[in-house]
Design an enzyme around this catalytic site. Structure first.
Site, PDB file in Angstrom:
ATOM      1  CB  ILE A 123      -5.042 -17.086  10.405  1.00  0.00           C
ATOM      2  CG1 ILE A 123      -5.662 -17.012  11.802  1.00  0.00           C
ATOM      3  CG2 ILE A 123      -3.758 -16.296  10.335  1.00  0.00           C
ATOM      4  CD1 ILE A 123      -4.857 -17.789  12.842  1.00  0.00           C
ATOM      5  CG  ASP A 124     -10.505 -16.888  11.864  1.00  0.00           C
ATOM      6  OD1 ASP A 124      -9.681 -17.677  12.360  1.00  0.00           O
ATOM      7  OD2 ASP A 124     -11.094 -16.003  12.523  1.00  0.00           O
ATOM      8  CB  VAL A 172      -0.953   0.014   1.231  1.00  0.00           C
ATOM      9  CG1 VAL A 172      -1.669   1.356   1.352  1.00  0.00           C
ATOM     10  CG2 VAL A 172      -1.974  -1.126   1.141  1.00  0.00           C
ATOM     11  CG  MET A 193      -6.363 -19.906  16.686  1.00  0.00           C
ATOM     12  SD  MET A 193      -5.588 -18.329  16.401  1.00  0.00           S
ATOM     13  CE  MET A 193      -5.122 -17.911  18.075  1.00  0.00           C
ATOM     14  N   GLY A 231      -3.450 -35.740   7.322  1.00  0.00           N
ATOM     15  CA  GLY A 231      -3.936 -37.122   7.377  1.00  0.00           C
ATOM     16  C   GLY A 231      -4.634 -37.468   8.682  1.00  0.00           C
ATOM     17  NE  ARG A 266      -9.297  -9.391  18.912  1.00  0.00           N
ATOM     18  CZ  ARG A 266      -9.268 -10.141  17.818  1.00  0.00           C
ATOM     19  NH1 ARG A 266     -10.055  -9.885  16.816  1.00  0.00           N
ATOM     20  NH2 ARG A 266      -8.460 -11.169  17.727  1.00  0.00           N
TER      21      ARG A 266
END
Ligand code: ATP
Length: 323
Positions: free
Chosen positions: A127-128, A24, A170, A186, A73
């Site tokens: 990462i979700d 950016v 997570m 696996g 947050r």
């Protein structure tokens, strides 16, 4: 006077955020704009923590995990008053547009800010991998590889002691990471928030694996699944005699977020960061920049906010087929 834009990272940090910041800043400057970095996400926007960034400021960060701008947050930003304060701070510095690098919650905040008349472009980073509007998000690939490394290590020790391991990864609402880590590692069983778990069936799978002479077994559980590591451990305690294996559990936790971003995340973040500036050059805002069919795309916030990406049923079935 040059046009000014600002960039921030928000929500949970994800490996590759720095590469997105770098893209950016550098694309913005190459375009003749001034670029400000905002510290600590929306909190910094409210507190007025702005720093003018140069091309050199983002040198040497491509390979670093986390985010050099910090993340937070911020409850205050969920209120109209908080966002009005943020807009006042942006206007005071002459900033005309904002790039928000973050996940679902962060993009909802960006949407709300955009609705109040301040131009925002989002970059899909979590990462979700739960964001609608991008098939893959920044940080997922690195987090998956970290989970996989843990699985490979656990398998080695599990084999030496005839153990079954539960690995919790997570994913409060989204089982993508558990599913892909389980598939790539696996696993005998995978639990995800989007599907109901039958613990009896998992116990049966373990018993059969033991009887067939397997020297280890693995269950990958998402933290938000109905049967996460704690719940499964509790269930298995009551069924110890019939499992064969002794069971241990490991919670990977924040380890998944750390570490250096892999090549895929560095490239993805570079593409999306640059894509965000290009959207602004086109005069496009109120959109999320993501990757779809290997192309950098923009999707209007109206189409993505309040939604969560669905679990890939084909992948889930494949993992079951190969257990
Ligand atoms: P991840 O899920 O990857 O951790 P995220 O971006 O989803 O990242 P959240 O904690 O959900 O992380 O959101 C980050 C911040 O976005 C919140 O602390 C809040 O400031 C802002 N935010 C979230 N939801 C809203 C909303 N409905 N309105 C305004 N701001 C919001």
């Amino acid at each position: 006077m040059n046009k000014s834009i600002a960039v921030l990272t928000s929500g949970g940090d994800a490996p590759g955020m720095n590469a997105a910041i770098r893209a950016v800043v550098r694309t913005g400057i190459k375009n003749g704009w001034d670029v400000y970095g905002v510290r600590n996400g929306y909190q910094g926007l409210i507190n007025g923590q702005f720093e003018r960034m140069t091309t050199r400021d983002v040198g040497g960060i491509l390979q670093r995990g986390g985010t050099i701008l910090g993340s937070a947050r911020c409850l205050e930003f969920t209120t109209v008053e908080g966002r009005a304060l943020a807009i006042r701070n942006l206007n005071q510095r002459g900033v005309e547009a904002l790039v928000v690098i973050g996940g679902n919650g962060s993009q909802t905040g960006a949407y709300e800010l955009n609705k109040m008349g301040f131009p925002v472009v989002g970059v899909a980073s979590t990462i979700d991998n739960d964001l609608v509007g991008s098939e893959i998000t920044i940080g997922v690939d690195t987090a998956l590889n970290i989970a996989l490394e843990a699985i490979d290590r656990l398998k080695t020790t599990a084999s030496s002691h005839q153990r079954a391991f539960i690995l919790e990864v997570m994913g409060r609402k989204c089982g993508y990471l558990a599913l892909t880590a389980g598939l790539a590692g696996g696993a005998e069983a995978i639990t995800v928030p989007e599907r109901e778990t039958d613990p009896e069936q998992i116990a049966e799978t373990l018993r059969m694996s033991y009887e067939h002479g397997k020297n280890h077994a693995l269950i990958v559980a998402a933290e938000g699944a109905d049967y996460n590591a704690a719940k499964l451990t509790e269930f298995f305690k009551e069924h110890r005699d019939r499992l064969g294996f002794s069971v241990r559990s490991t919670i990977l936790g924040h380890v998944q977020r750390g570490g250096e971003p892999g090549a895929s995340d560095r490239i993805l973040a570079s593409r999306l960061g640059c894509g965000a500036v290009q959207a602004l050059v086109r005069g496009e805002y109120g959109v999320l920049v993501g990757l779809n069919q290997n192309k950098v795309t923009t999707t209007p916030y109206e189409e993505i906010v309040g939604k969560t990406k669905e679990l890939d049923s084909d992948l889930f079935e494949l993992a079951r087929l190969l257990d």
